[in-house]
Design an enzyme around this catalytic site. Structure first.
Site, PDB file in Angstrom:
ATOM      1  N   HIS A 201     -15.445 -10.304  -2.112  1.00 52.42           N
ATOM      2  CA  HIS A 201     -14.882 -10.409  -0.761  1.00 52.42           C
ATOM      3  C   HIS A 201     -15.394  -9.098   0.358  1.00 52.42           C
ATOM      4  O   HIS A 201     -15.524  -8.176  -0.584  1.00 52.42           O
ATOM      5  CB  HIS A 201     -12.837  -9.970  -0.623  1.00 52.42           C
ATOM      6  CG  HIS A 201     -12.664  -8.541  -1.236  1.00 52.42           C
ATOM      7  ND1 HIS A 201     -12.704  -8.038  -2.404  1.00 52.42           N
ATOM      8  CD2 HIS A 201     -12.065  -7.551  -0.504  1.00 52.42           C
ATOM      9  CE1 HIS A 201     -12.337  -6.827  -2.160  1.00 52.42           C
ATOM     10  NE2 HIS A 201     -11.995  -6.707  -0.851  1.00 52.42           N
TER      11      HIS A 201
ATOM     12  N   HIS B 249     -14.158  -6.081   2.156  1.00 52.26           N
ATOM     13  CA  HIS B 249     -14.263  -5.203   2.350  1.00 52.26           C
ATOM     14  C   HIS B 249     -15.605  -4.008   2.249  1.00 52.26           C
ATOM     15  O   HIS B 249     -16.343  -4.089   1.099  1.00 52.26           O
ATOM     16  CB  HIS B 249     -12.968  -4.788   1.563  1.00 52.26           C
ATOM     17  CG  HIS B 249     -11.951  -5.463   2.488  1.00 52.26           C
ATOM     18  ND1 HIS B 249     -10.753  -5.640   1.518  1.00 52.26           N
ATOM     19  CD2 HIS B 249     -11.403  -5.516   3.547  1.00 52.26           C
ATOM     20  CE1 HIS B 249      -9.534  -6.091   3.132  1.00 52.26           C
ATOM     21  NE2 HIS B 249     -10.381  -6.099   3.770  1.00 52.26           N
TER      22      HIS B 249
ATOM     23  N   ASP C  65     -15.444  -0.992   0.554  1.00 49.66           N
ATOM     24  CA  ASP C  65     -15.625  -0.939  -0.765  1.00 49.66           C
ATOM     25  C   ASP C  65     -15.790  -1.861  -1.928  1.00 49.66           C
ATOM     26  O   ASP C  65     -16.139  -1.078  -3.451  1.00 49.66           O
ATOM     27  CB  ASP C  65     -14.335  -0.150  -1.357  1.00 49.66           C
ATOM     28  CG  ASP C  65     -13.284  -1.301  -1.015  1.00 49.66           C
ATOM     29  OD1 ASP C  65     -12.638  -1.635  -0.087  1.00 49.66           O
ATOM     30  OD2 ASP C  65     -12.773  -1.047  -2.307  1.00 49.66           O
ATOM     31  N   HIS C  66     -16.392  -2.802  -1.907  1.00 52.68           N
ATOM     32  CA  HIS C  66     -17.029  -4.252  -2.230  1.00 52.68           C
ATOM     33  C   HIS C  66     -18.358  -4.630  -2.080  1.00 52.68           C
ATOM     34  O   HIS C  66     -19.540  -5.104  -2.416  1.00 52.68           O
ATOM     35  CB  HIS C  66     -15.994  -4.633  -2.297  1.00 52.68           C
ATOM     36  CG  HIS C  66     -14.229  -5.097  -2.755  1.00 52.68           C
ATOM     37  ND1 HIS C  66     -14.367  -5.013  -3.939  1.00 52.68           N
ATOM     38  CD2 HIS C  66     -14.016  -4.147  -1.977  1.00 52.68           C
ATOM     39  CE1 HIS C  66     -12.628  -4.132  -4.375  1.00 52.68           C
ATOM     40  NE2 HIS C  66     -12.726  -3.977  -2.991  1.00 52.68           N
TER      41      HIS C  66
ATOM     42  N   HIS D  33      -5.448 -11.710   0.103  1.00 58.57           N
ATOM     43  CA  HIS D  33      -6.022  -9.737   0.494  1.00 58.57           C
ATOM     44  C   HIS D  33      -6.624 -10.319   1.471  1.00 58.57           C
ATOM     45  O   HIS D  33      -6.235  -9.757   2.603  1.00 58.57           O
ATOM     46  CB  HIS D  33      -6.525 -10.004  -1.006  1.00 58.57           C
ATOM     47  CG  HIS D  33      -7.277  -7.924  -1.050  1.00 58.57           C
ATOM     48  ND1 HIS D  33      -6.631  -7.131  -0.219  1.00 58.57           N
ATOM     49  CD2 HIS D  33      -8.451  -7.490  -0.503  1.00 58.57           C
ATOM     50  CE1 HIS D  33      -7.224  -5.911  -0.437  1.00 58.57           C
ATOM     51  NE2 HIS D  33      -8.223  -6.058   0.134  1.00 58.57           N
TER      52      HIS D  33
ATOM     53  N   ASP E 216      -9.498  -7.777  -5.208  1.00 56.67           N
ATOM     54  CA  ASP E 216      -8.912  -6.786  -4.642  1.00 56.67           C
ATOM     55  C   ASP E 216      -7.226  -8.318  -4.715  1.00 56.67           C
ATOM     56  O   ASP E 216      -6.064  -7.759  -4.122  1.00 56.67           O
ATOM     57  CB  ASP E 216      -8.756  -6.208  -3.442  1.00 56.67           C
ATOM     58  CG  ASP E 216      -8.994  -4.987  -3.591  1.00 56.67           C
ATOM     59  OD1 ASP E 216      -9.583  -4.683  -4.489  1.00 56.67           O
ATOM     60  OD2 ASP E 216      -9.817  -4.287  -2.633  1.00 56.67           O
TER      61      ASP E 216
ATOM     62  N   HIS F 109     -10.227  -2.329  -8.870  1.00 56.84           N
ATOM     63  CA  HIS F 109      -9.716  -0.736  -8.466  1.00 56.84           C
ATOM     64  C   HIS F 109      -8.763  -0.023  -9.455  1.00 56.84           C
ATOM     65  O   HIS F 109      -8.438  -1.052 -10.440  1.00 56.84           O
ATOM     66  CB  HIS F 109      -8.619  -0.748  -6.983  1.00 56.84           C
ATOM     67  CG  HIS F 109      -9.320  -0.960  -6.098  1.00 56.84           C
ATOM     68  ND1 HIS F 109     -10.129   0.094  -4.878  1.00 56.84           N
ATOM     69  CD2 HIS F 109      -9.821  -2.205  -5.397  1.00 56.84           C
ATOM     70  CE1 HIS F 109     -10.352  -0.136  -4.337  1.00 56.84           C
ATOM     71  NE2 HIS F 109     -10.569  -1.059  -3.889  1.00 56.84           N
TER      72      HIS F 109
HETATM   73 FE    FE Z   1     -10.811  -2.451  -2.029  1.00 54.46          FE
HETATM   74 ZN    ZN Z   2     -10.103  -5.154  -0.459  1.00 56.44          ZN
END
Ligand code: FE
Ligand code: ZN
Length: 253
Positions: free
Chosen positions: A54, A56, A58-59, A112, A131, A169
């Site tokens: 996805h 975000h 942090d990905h 999400h 996530d 995570h």
């Molecule tokens: Fe994440």
């Molecule tokens: Zn995420």
């Protein structure tokens, strides 16, 4: 085919999968570029693909730098072309995609985010869940509805039980505390928590989990269980209501 688990940022995981003969590789969810580059170079790999579960940060944080350095192709959900940096390959729900490195299956699992996907690589029994499904938990619902998230988890429950779950995570410890607080007599969960604590003590990832562990221990996948329904005060026997209640309780846990 082999997998390397890479810790990124504070508690993210990125994953490199590679063919030991050809040394061709792909990375799933590169949160940042440098830890990925380090592993690529250490193992003499050639990075061919980036997959993003996805959009975000942090990905996808490592996308641009990795693409520039290795000229790899970036694959993500077809409707997230404006949100996934550098996307080249538009993946569709239920798509089976074969390339020179691997064969995989894509599922669209919104909740999400609206464009979240999972990536299943049958050859190594691996399901990358980003996530959406965590070990002993599930993602927060940012862009979808409770029903969408519930349906997405339902899709993931149908994979073979031995499937290894690689999520985005290291939230397992905190998730386990939530599960045990509402499911205190679950002996499988108690055993799993012992393993989790052991791994954390030794600074090892608690990932991968297995789908069979998750089906037995992850409270978000057990919303049809009567005891759990009672525990959260749902008397109508409705798994979606139970799921909704659990998600709200977890948001404030
Ligand atoms: Fe994440
Ligand atoms: Zn995420």
């Amino acid at each position: 085919m082999k997998i390397i688990i890479i810790k990124c940022l504070k508690d993210n995981y990125s994953y490199i999968i590679y063919n030991e003969q050809t040394l061709m590789s792909a990375v799933i969810d590169p949160s940042e570029a440098d830890p990925i580059i380090k592993e690529i170079e250490k193992n003499n790999l050639q990075l061919k693909y980036i997959f993003n579960t996805h959009h975000h940060y942090d990905h996808v944080g490592g996308n641009s730098k990795l693409k520039e350095k290795y000229k790899c192709k970036i694959a993500g959900y077809e409707k997230d072309i404006d949100r996934i940096p550098g996307i080249d390959i538009k993946l569709k729900d239920n798509q089976k995609w074969k390339n020179e490195l691997l064969e995989c299956e894509i599922l669209h699992i919104p909740g999400h985010t609206s464009g979240h996907i999972s990536i299943y690589v049958k050859e190594i029994n691996a399901l990358f869940t980003g996530d959406t499904l965590f070990s002993l938990g599930c993602g927060r619902i940012f862009e979808g509805t409770y029903n969408e998230m519930f349906d997405s988890l339902k899709k993931l429950k149908k994979f073979p039980k031995a499937t290894k779950i690689y999520c985005g995570h290291e939230y397992t410890k905190k998730n386990s505390e939530f599960c045990i607080s509402l499911d205190p007599n679950n002996s499988k969960l108690i055993n799993k928590i012992n393993n989790i604590n052991e791994n954390i003590k030794n600074d090892n990832p608690t990932i991968p989990s297995t789908l069979s562990d998750e089906l037995e221990c992850n409270i978000f996948l057990r919303t049809d269980n009567l005891k759990i329904q009672n525990q959260v005060g749902i008397n109508s026997g409705d798994p979606i209501k139970t799921f909704t209640k659990l998600r709200d309780l977890k948001d404030n846990f």
